[in-house]
Design a protein around this motif. Structure first.
Motif, mmCIF file in Angstrom:
data_model
loop_
_atom_site.group_PDB
_atom_site.id
_atom_site.type_symbol
_atom_site.label_atom_id
_atom_site.label_comp_id
_atom_site.label_asym_id
_atom_site.label_seq_id
_atom_site.Cartn_x
_atom_site.Cartn_y
_atom_site.Cartn_z
ATOM 1 N N GLU A 77 42.645 6.292 105.554
ATOM 2 C CA GLU A 77 41.798 7.469 105.710
ATOM 3 C C GLU A 77 41.546 8.080 104.332
ATOM 4 N N TYR A 105 34.364 -4.016 111.696
ATOM 5 C CA TYR A 105 33.438 -3.527 110.680
ATOM 6 C C TYR A 105 32.838 -4.708 109.939
ATOM 7 N N GLN A 160 32.217 4.643 106.517
ATOM 8 C CA GLN A 160 32.367 5.397 107.764
ATOM 9 C C GLN A 160 32.679 4.389 108.869
ATOM 10 N N ILE A 161 33.754 4.625 109.603
ATOM 11 C CA ILE A 161 34.087 3.776 110.748
ATOM 12 C C ILE A 161 34.218 4.697 111.957
ATOM 13 N N GLU A 162 33.310 4.529 112.883
ATOM 14 C CA GLU A 162 33.306 5.367 114.079
ATOM 15 C C GLU A 162 34.494 5.023 114.971
ATOM 16 N N LYS A 163 35.000 6.028 115.637
ATOM 17 C CA LYS A 163 36.166 5.883 116.514
ATOM 18 C C LYS A 163 35.971 4.783 117.562
ATOM 19 N N ASP A 164 34.730 4.617 118.038
ATOM 20 C CA ASP A 164 34.433 3.608 119.066
ATOM 21 C C ASP A 164 34.647 2.179 118.562
ATOM 22 N N LYS A 211 36.035 13.067 107.946
ATOM 23 C CA LYS A 211 36.426 12.498 109.238
ATOM 24 C C LYS A 211 35.739 11.146 109.454
ATOM 25 N N GLY A 212 36.553 10.146 109.790
ATOM 26 C CA GLY A 212 36.024 8.809 110.061
ATOM 27 C C GLY A 212 35.720 7.991 108.823
ATOM 28 N N LYS A 213 36.030 8.520 107.632
ATOM 29 C CA LYS A 213 35.777 7.773 106.392
ATOM 30 C C LYS A 213 37.066 7.119 105.922
#
Length: 156
Positions: free
Chosen positions: A25, A130, A103-107, A9-11
């Protein structure tokens, strides 16, 4: 299985097309291989380069540059084929070069820009902030949609 999905998740796998950063994703990524001989298949849309034989499996292969309406470029030692698993079927996409898994956070993900012509961002699921550069996050299902391949832009 659920545990593996949670760790992904988030990668995102990031890669370049024409010196622009894109991401997919990681849950869709099955393999990353160097460019290899692609067998052409007649009467396919321009962006479908043909098929490859990957360990005994025939994998249809799309050039993302052509899918985006960019000019075709000569493949080199940095060119890769990213093999995606789309509902149990492998599909290869040719990219200029793979960057990294990150990893990229949803925020840090914004909605794609809204244009008058909805087709302008039909492959985009979001824009990530990013490392000081925007990364265009792609929607795999839309990128690989066969119903839209006939209307794929062609390079000028």
């Amino acid at each position: 299985m659920a545990e593996a999905i949670e760790t992904q998740k988030g990668k995102y796998l990031t890669f370049e097309i024409d010196e622009e950063a894109y991401g997919l994703e990681i849950r869709h990524v099955d393999d990353i291989i160097g460019i290899q001989e692609i067998t052409q298949v007649p009467l396919q849309p321009n962006c479908i380069q043909g098929v490859i034989n990957l360990r005994g499996k025939i994998v249809p292969t799309m050039d993302v540059r052509l899918r985006f309406g960019k000019e075709k470029r000569r493949y080199d030692d940095r060119t890769c084929i990213v093999v995606l698993d789309m509902k149990g079927s492998p599909v290869g996409i040719v990219v200029d070069r793979v960057l990294e898994v990150t990893q990229i956070e949803k925020d840090f993900i914004s909605a794609p820009p809204v244009f008058e012509n909805e087709k302008e961002n039909k492959f985009i699921s979001g824009i990530a902030k990013y490392a000081e550069e925007p990364v265009i996050l792609l929607d795999c299902a839309k990128l690989l949609s066969y119903s839209e391949l006939d209307s794929a832009p062609s390079p000028d």
